[in-house]
Scaffold this motif. Sequence first.
Motif, PDB file in Angstrom:
ATOM      1  N   ILE A   1      59.648  53.792  84.970  1.00  0.00           N
ATOM      2  CA  ILE A   1      60.614  54.889  84.863  1.00  0.00           C
ATOM      3  C   ILE A   1      61.759  54.741  85.850  1.00  0.00           C
ATOM      4  N   THR A   2      61.445  54.419  87.101  1.00  0.00           N
ATOM      5  CA  THR A   2      62.495  54.333  88.124  1.00  0.00           C
ATOM      6  C   THR A   2      63.542  53.265  87.803  1.00  0.00           C
ATOM      7  N   PRO A   3      63.161  52.028  87.462  1.00  0.00           N
ATOM      8  CA  PRO A   3      64.204  51.043  87.121  1.00  0.00           C
ATOM      9  C   PRO A   3      65.052  51.461  85.922  1.00  0.00           C
ATOM     10  N   VAL A   4      64.415  52.052  84.898  1.00  0.00           N
ATOM     11  CA  VAL A   4      65.172  52.491  83.716  1.00  0.00           C
ATOM     12  C   VAL A   4      66.134  53.608  84.089  1.00  0.00           C
ATOM     13  N   ALA A   5      65.656  54.564  84.903  1.00  0.00           N
ATOM     14  CA  ALA A   5      66.520  55.666  85.341  1.00  0.00           C
ATOM     15  C   ALA A   5      67.703  55.140  86.135  1.00  0.00           C
ATOM     16  N   LEU A   6      67.470  54.164  86.988  1.00  0.00           N
ATOM     17  CA  LEU A   6      68.554  53.588  87.787  1.00  0.00           C
ATOM     18  C   LEU A   6      69.545  52.827  86.909  1.00  0.00           C
ATOM     19  N   LEU A   7      69.034  52.136  85.876  1.00  0.00           N
ATOM     20  CA  LEU A   7      69.923  51.463  84.926  1.00  0.00           C
ATOM     21  C   LEU A   7      70.813  52.467  84.202  1.00  0.00           C
ATOM     22  N   LEU A   8      70.230  53.602  83.817  1.00  0.00           N
ATOM     23  CA  LEU A   8      71.008  54.638  83.131  1.00  0.00           C
ATOM     24  C   LEU A   8      72.086  55.209  84.052  1.00  0.00           C
ATOM     25  N   VAL A   9      71.731  55.417  85.322  1.00  0.00           N
ATOM     26  CA  VAL A   9      72.707  55.934  86.287  1.00  0.00           C
ATOM     27  C   VAL A   9      73.855  54.944  86.457  1.00  0.00           C
ATOM     28  N   PHE A  10      73.509  53.661  86.581  1.00  0.00           N
ATOM     29  CA  PHE A  10      74.550  52.652  86.778  1.00  0.00           C
ATOM     30  C   PHE A  10      75.471  52.547  85.559  1.00  0.00           C
ATOM     31  N   PHE A  11      74.880  52.442  84.377  1.00  0.00           N
ATOM     32  CA  PHE A  11      75.719  52.308  83.183  1.00  0.00           C
ATOM     33  C   PHE A  11      76.455  53.604  82.874  1.00  0.00           C
ATOM     34  N   GLY A  12      75.867  54.752  83.241  1.00  0.00           N
ATOM     35  CA  GLY A  12      76.577  56.009  83.088  1.00  0.00           C
ATOM     36  C   GLY A  12      77.828  56.049  83.947  1.00  0.00           C
ATOM     37  N   ALA A  13      77.720  55.524  85.173  1.00  0.00           N
ATOM     38  CA  ALA A  13      78.888  55.461  86.059  1.00  0.00           C
ATOM     39  C   ALA A  13      79.878  54.411  85.582  1.00  0.00           C
ATOM     40  N   LEU A  14      79.365  53.338  84.998  1.00  0.00           N
ATOM     41  CA  LEU A  14      80.225  52.235  84.557  1.00  0.00           C
ATOM     42  C   LEU A  14      81.132  52.637  83.394  1.00  0.00           C
ATOM     43  N   ILE A  15      80.572  53.360  82.413  1.00  0.00           N
ATOM     44  CA  ILE A  15      81.313  53.649  81.172  1.00  0.00           C
ATOM     45  C   ILE A  15      81.557  55.142  80.989  1.00  0.00           C
ATOM     46  N   ARG A  16      81.546  55.917  82.038  1.00  0.00           N
ATOM     47  CA  ARG A  16      81.730  57.368  81.965  1.00  0.00           C
ATOM     48  C   ARG A  16      82.991  57.727  81.175  1.00  0.00           C
ATOM     49  N   PRO A  17      82.868  58.544  80.116  1.00  0.00           N
ATOM     50  CA  PRO A  17      84.038  58.860  79.282  1.00  0.00           C
ATOM     51  C   PRO A  17      84.920  59.944  79.892  1.00  0.00           C
ATOM     52  N   VAL A  18      86.159  59.996  79.460  1.00  0.00           N
ATOM     53  CA  VAL A  18      87.095  60.993  79.954  1.00  0.00           C
ATOM     54  C   VAL A  18      86.572  62.390  79.631  1.00  0.00           C
ATOM     55  N   ASN A  19      86.781  63.320  80.576  1.00  0.00           N
ATOM     56  CA  ASN A  19      86.311  64.704  80.455  1.00  0.00           C
ATOM     57  C   ASN A  19      84.795  64.807  80.332  1.00  0.00           C
ATOM     58  N   ASP A  20      84.090  63.702  80.638  1.00  0.00           N
ATOM     59  CA  ASP A  20      82.626  63.667  80.539  1.00  0.00           C
ATOM     60  C   ASP A  20      82.147  64.080  79.152  1.00  0.00           C
ATOM     61  N   ASP A  21      82.931  63.737  78.145  1.00  0.00           N
ATOM     62  CA  ASP A  21      82.586  64.043  76.764  1.00  0.00           C
ATOM     63  C   ASP A  21      81.878  62.833  76.156  1.00  0.00           C
ATOM     64  N   TRP A  22      80.545  62.845  76.240  1.00  0.00           N
ATOM     65  CA  TRP A  22      79.773  61.682  75.812  1.00  0.00           C
ATOM     66  C   TRP A  22      79.716  61.548  74.298  1.00  0.00           C
ATOM     67  N   SER A  23      80.183  62.558  73.589  1.00  0.00           N
ATOM     68  CA  SER A  23      80.235  62.445  72.128  1.00  0.00           C
ATOM     69  C   SER A  23      81.324  61.470  71.689  1.00  0.00           C
ATOM     70  N   GLN A  24      82.219  61.101  72.613  1.00  0.00           N
ATOM     71  CA  GLN A  24      83.300  60.151  72.293  1.00  0.00           C
ATOM     72  C   GLN A  24      82.780  58.733  72.091  1.00  0.00           C
ATOM     73  N   LEU A  25      81.608  58.425  72.667  1.00  0.00           N
ATOM     74  CA  LEU A  25      81.120  57.052  72.629  1.00  0.00           C
ATOM     75  C   LEU A  25      80.951  56.570  71.191  1.00  0.00           C
ATOM     76  N   SER A  26      81.532  55.417  70.889  1.00  0.00           N
ATOM     77  CA  SER A  26      81.413  54.840  69.558  1.00  0.00           C
ATOM     78  C   SER A  26      81.659  53.340  69.655  1.00  0.00           C
ATOM     79  N   LEU A  27      81.366  52.654  68.562  1.00  0.00           N
ATOM     80  CA  LEU A  27      81.568  51.202  68.545  1.00  0.00           C
ATOM     81  C   LEU A  27      83.042  50.843  68.608  1.00  0.00           C
ATOM     82  N   ARG A  28      83.910  51.801  68.271  1.00  0.00           N
ATOM     83  CA  ARG A  28      85.351  51.552  68.314  1.00  0.00           C
ATOM     84  C   ARG A  28      85.930  51.736  69.709  1.00  0.00           C
ATOM     85  N   GLY A  29      85.081  52.149  70.662  1.00  0.00           N
ATOM     86  CA  GLY A  29      85.535  52.333  72.031  1.00  0.00           C
ATOM     87  C   GLY A  29      85.837  53.791  72.338  1.00  0.00           C
TER      88      GLY A  29
END
Length: 611
Positions: free
Chosen positions: A451-479
């Motif tokens: 659990i800990t390594p997976v949680a840390l991976l999620l935190v890192f990738f969440g910080a890496l690709i954080r969307p504008v206005n923190d609107d995660w519904s924007q995420l798509s294959l088109r960018g």
Amino acid sequence: MASNTESWGSRVGLVLAMAGNAVGFGNFLRFPVQAVQNGGGAFIIPYLVSFLVMGIPLLFIEWSSGRYGGKYRHHSTPFILQTMDKRWIWKYVGVFGIFSNIAIAAYYCYMESWTMSYIIHSVIGTFDGMSQGAVAGFFTNYLDVNTSTTGIPYEALVFFVLCIALNTWILSRGISSGIEKVAKIGVPLLIVFGIFLAVKGITLKAGHNGAVNDGTVGLNFLWTPDFSSLANPKVWLAAAGQIFFTLSVGMGSIQCYASYLKKKDDVALNAMSAGWMNEFVEIVLGSAIIIPIAIGYLGIDKVVELTNIGGLGLGFRTMPYLFEQWGPILSAVAGTAFFGLLFFAGITSSLAMGTPGMGFMMDEFKWTRKKSAVAFGVVVMLLGLPTIFFFSQGVFDEYDYWAGTISLVVFALLESILFAWIFGMKKGWREITSGADIKVPLFYRFVIKYITPVALLLVFFGALIRPVNDDWSQLSLRGWKLHNESIIGQLQHKGLGPNTHWFSNSFYAEASGVVDSVYRTGSKHFIRTSAVDSKGQLKSRVYQYEPLKHQLVVEENDVVMAGQAVYTGNVVNRVFYLDMARLLLLSVFLLISLLVYFAWNKRRREGRIRR
């Protein structure tokens, strides 16, 4: 030749030192603001989940790996990690454990020096009779090294040097005679000061001493849950980030402290004790001081506005004014208590930051403790100077983002993988439970491995690709559009608008608005533009200029569009200072890596490489 064979004088001293390492400015300045901004009482759910699946496991990992490395007389992460796996890469991963502490200490000691100054100003009554605006302006003037609030030239620099000197002297005294003694005094005093202020905050009564609300109104506001926030990934990322910030995990200082334990000394109960003591200080005391007192005097709307500035906006720009409502004597006591607890929270953390680098130099190059302490002080002072002279240009925040946030997540992720998957959970669990004074739940063996390594991976990738206005519904294959504070967004200098060149002949407005003020604060001159955003909120931009170098091309009440020139002349844009700060941090990391390489070669020549 120096021999690094120190140890802790007592278990109480060790736990208090570890707790002091964790308890810092974040407990009192950052946590309540994070809670207000992320769902109030609902924030405690992702916060405690993060504590249980990342905080406690990382405490177990760092305490046990530190004690394990200490068996081989390693007191810094490069060689502590290499005792767990002999492959060359791990000693360079361990560089994060020295780099983070030095880079964080460079700006952390600057903050620590503010508290020293504010204690003096509270005692001598500097804030007596000041308006709220004047108190806020005082902090702005203090950060301007060319403006003195006491008559002392370069006041901010003087207190910074004094702070570095004090840290250096204590570190030179050793583990038990220096760090441990400070922890035994500082942590209990911190708690006493915190209890005093929390009681005062909670017992505020509307209509007394100018209060407009009871203190309990602030507590209710802080802890009233907004459960809809739990569906927002931003809240979970904020909670995880707060855990890193508050527990000092992912830094290397815990491993260093634990490396001075004896072979069979407990790590499980000690880790839990230090961790839960920090949580008590943060959740109970940290939430009962700033928000209740601020809402008691300013009301909810004003406090929400101030929380957008962050903990510094409430702590240094506002709290001295609020204390003044209690009369000259009690305000002096309250100011001394508040900035005193911040000072002890700061110094017990900064002392921990000194130990990994010092341990490395003492182990590998046989430096004496005094020589190592002086070297740490000099390096931190030199690295910290840009945060003082170019604070308004964002250098302070740049250090905090890369060294105090991203570096911690990266190191924590890599050390968790090393511990659980390469060193192995069989040996790792044996290290955690060996000599343990409590029965560690077997559940944590599964958590640490999966659990800990997976949680840390999620935190890192969440910080890496954080969307504008923190609107995660924007995420798509088109960018999607990236948030300015995402890792990629930071690398691309998102949010700086049109001023993307280091040097220019003009400075351009970063957003459209109306010039509502051209003013001066201390020796600095500013232009402020304001506009109403799509949510109906007034947003302001403040630009600094120098009359001797720049010629204004706008006046008050002018409408300016994004990309329109505001002033002309020899312009050095903020991006120059940000890039220089990044290059400086990268240079420090590479220099430490080079020293690690020299140390490894030295060990190889001397036949000290462990097979």
